[in-house]
Write an enzyme that holds these catalytic residues in place. Structure first.
Site, PDB file in Angstrom:
ATOM      1  N   MET A  31      66.539  35.970  34.582  1.00 24.85           N
ATOM      2  CA  MET A  31      66.221  36.421  33.824  1.00 24.85           C
ATOM      3  C   MET A  31      66.190  37.960  32.810  1.00 24.85           C
ATOM      4  SD  MET A  31      63.523  38.713  37.065  1.00 24.85           S
ATOM      5  CE  MET A  31      64.716  40.040  37.150  1.00 24.85           C
TER       6      MET A  31
ATOM      7  N   HIS B 263      76.462  36.185  35.244  1.00 26.90           N
ATOM      8  CA  HIS B 263      75.059  34.614  35.163  1.00 26.90           C
ATOM      9  C   HIS B 263      76.924  33.867  34.813  1.00 26.90           C
ATOM     10  CE1 HIS B 263      72.319  38.179  34.409  1.00 26.90           C
ATOM     11  NE2 HIS B 263      71.622  37.406  34.792  1.00 26.90           N
TER      12      HIS B 263
ATOM     13  N   LYS C 116      75.649  37.192  44.869  1.00 25.35           N
ATOM     14  CA  LYS C 116      74.680  39.037  44.843  1.00 25.35           C
ATOM     15  C   LYS C 116      73.424  39.191  45.206  1.00 25.35           C
ATOM     16  CE  LYS C 116      73.969  42.596  42.316  1.00 25.35           C
ATOM     17  NZ  LYS C 116      72.955  42.419  40.984  1.00 25.35           N
ATOM     18  N   ASP C 117      72.503  37.947  44.958  1.00 29.46           N
ATOM     19  CA  ASP C 117      70.991  38.679  45.802  1.00 29.46           C
ATOM     20  C   ASP C 117      70.836  37.420  47.288  1.00 29.46           C
ATOM     21  OD1 ASP C 117      69.524  39.829  43.298  1.00 29.46           O
ATOM     22  OD2 ASP C 117      71.241  38.480  42.195  1.00 29.46           O
TER      23      ASP C 117
ATOM     24  N   VAL D 276      80.696  38.038  41.155  1.00 28.41           N
ATOM     25  CA  VAL D 276      81.513  38.205  39.818  1.00 28.41           C
ATOM     26  C   VAL D 276      81.115  40.453  40.103  1.00 28.41           C
ATOM     27  CG1 VAL D 276      81.468  38.599  37.497  1.00 28.41           C
ATOM     28  CG2 VAL D 276      80.911  36.808  38.592  1.00 28.41           C
TER      29      VAL D 276
ATOM     30  N   MET E 109      78.424  43.262  38.969  1.00 30.02           N
ATOM     31  CA  MET E 109      77.720  42.994  37.749  1.00 30.02           C
ATOM     32  C   MET E 109      76.060  43.025  38.070  1.00 30.02           C
ATOM     33  SD  MET E 109      80.085  41.260  35.783  1.00 30.02           S
ATOM     34  CE  MET E 109      81.824  41.567  34.854  1.00 30.02           C
ATOM     35  N   SER E 110      75.434  43.271  36.914  1.00 34.02           N
ATOM     36  CA  SER E 110      74.145  43.594  37.582  1.00 34.02           C
ATOM     37  C   SER E 110      73.231  43.932  36.071  1.00 34.02           C
ATOM     38  CB  SER E 110      72.847  44.430  38.396  1.00 34.02           C
ATOM     39  OG  SER E 110      72.265  44.365  38.520  1.00 34.02           O
ATOM     40  N   SER E 111      71.997  43.512  35.378  1.00 39.15           N
ATOM     41  CA  SER E 111      71.157  42.927  33.957  1.00 39.15           C
ATOM     42  C   SER E 111      71.058  44.788  34.215  1.00 39.15           C
ATOM     43  CB  SER E 111      69.734  42.480  34.630  1.00 39.15           C
ATOM     44  OG  SER E 111      70.670  41.208  34.495  1.00 39.15           O
TER      45      SER E 111
END
Ligand code: AMP
Length: 280
Positions: free
Chosen positions: A30, A37, A149-150, A176, A184-186
């Site tokens: 996204m 990513h 992560k998901d 990561v 890590m996440s947006s």
């Protein structure tokens, strides 16, 4: 690197790659890209794939009260990162390309879609399964790369791929983390300085559950309790769930075993964060 919003263009590239004897790896995202990513891009390249990254903030996976409108959109900066990483195609379609007027077809993975994040975000996994199906149809990749992560999303997509007889191979890559452990996440961009510190409770919770298992604890309730204690320790995380589940079915287990998924979710301020670990 070419950026396109056209399914026909993306598919023509993918077919040309295969015609020339190559393989195509698709990394669906996204946007608001970070090292998590980019690790998927690297994994694809290490497998020898030529890489396309999709950037699409998918409206159907957001609930009405969720952050669809404010989700970070930064296509130019994302493209600079992807170009430097050696990505060949960025697929950044307009919403109307993915959901043509009157679109009435959705993909629902029954059962799994109502568990973990699917329980607190009704319709979320239906949106995810639908958009990933469309992206796979558009790009016709040999492999598609997703992050652990998901982890619940991974379970839903694995089941979907199996049920729909998809020819694509799904590759799952490790989480990561920032140096201090935060996954890590947006959405980490939403956090204030204080919240950023409080958000560490999630990775600590996962680590505590994993440590209990490593120390010999086999009661799922006790593993979850160890995780929950850490999650609640600072008093700043509103817990959504702490669950130990079978990673394939997302059903809760009573006895913890290697390969089970310890998943946590909670709100730090108004930001919902998730984290997880696979036991053993
Ligand atoms: P998103 O842009 O958040 O939809 O994520 C796109 C893909 O990147 C998904 O497969 C995510 O699981 C993966 N991803 C996101 N964050 C991480 C991370 N910290 N480590 C590994 N993969 C990630």
């Amino acid at each position: 690197m070419q950026v396109t919003g056209s399914v026909a263009e993306l598919r023509a590239w993918s077919r040309a790659v295969r015609q020339a004897g190559g393989t195509v790896g698709l990394v669906p995202t996204m946007g608001a890209l970070h090292a998590g990513h980019l690790s998927l891009v690297k994994a694809a390249q290490e497998r020898g794939d030529r890489v396309a990254v999709s950037i699409f903030v998918n409206p159907t996976q957001f609930g009405p009260q969720e952050d669809f409108a404010q989700y970070p959109r930064m296509l130019e900066a994302d493209c600079r990162l992807l170009e430097a990483a050696g990505v060949e195609r960025v697929f950044a379609p307009e919403p109307g390309v993915i959901y043509p007027d009157g679109a009435a077809t959705f993909v629902e993975v029954e059962g799994l879609s109502g568990r973990l994040d699917g329980a607190s975000r009704p319709g979320h996994f239906r949106g995810v399964a639908t958009v990933v199906t469309k992206l796979l149809v558009a790009a016709e990749p040999d492999r598609a790369y997703f992050g652990q992560k998901d982890a619940a999303q991974v379970a839903v997509l694995r089941r979907m791929s199996r049920d729909l007889l998809l020819a694509v191979e799904l590759v799952v890559c490790p989480i990561v983390r920032e140096a201090d452990g935060l996954a890590m996440s947006s959405r980490n961009r939403y956090l204030s300085v204080d919240e950023r510190r409080e958000a560490l409770a999630l990775s600590r919770a996962v680590a505590a559950g994993e440590a209990a298992f490593a120390a010999g604890e086999r009661s799922a309730a006790a593993v979850c309790a160890a995780a929950r204690r850490e999650l609640e320790a600072g008093g700043q995380v509103r817990v959504d769930y702490v669950q130990l589940v079978n990673w394939a079915t997302l059903e809760p287990v009573e006895t913890a075993a290697a390969g089970d998924l310890l998943a946590v979710a909670g709100w730090v301020g108004t930001t919902r964060l998730i984290d997880n670990g696979i036991l053993g």
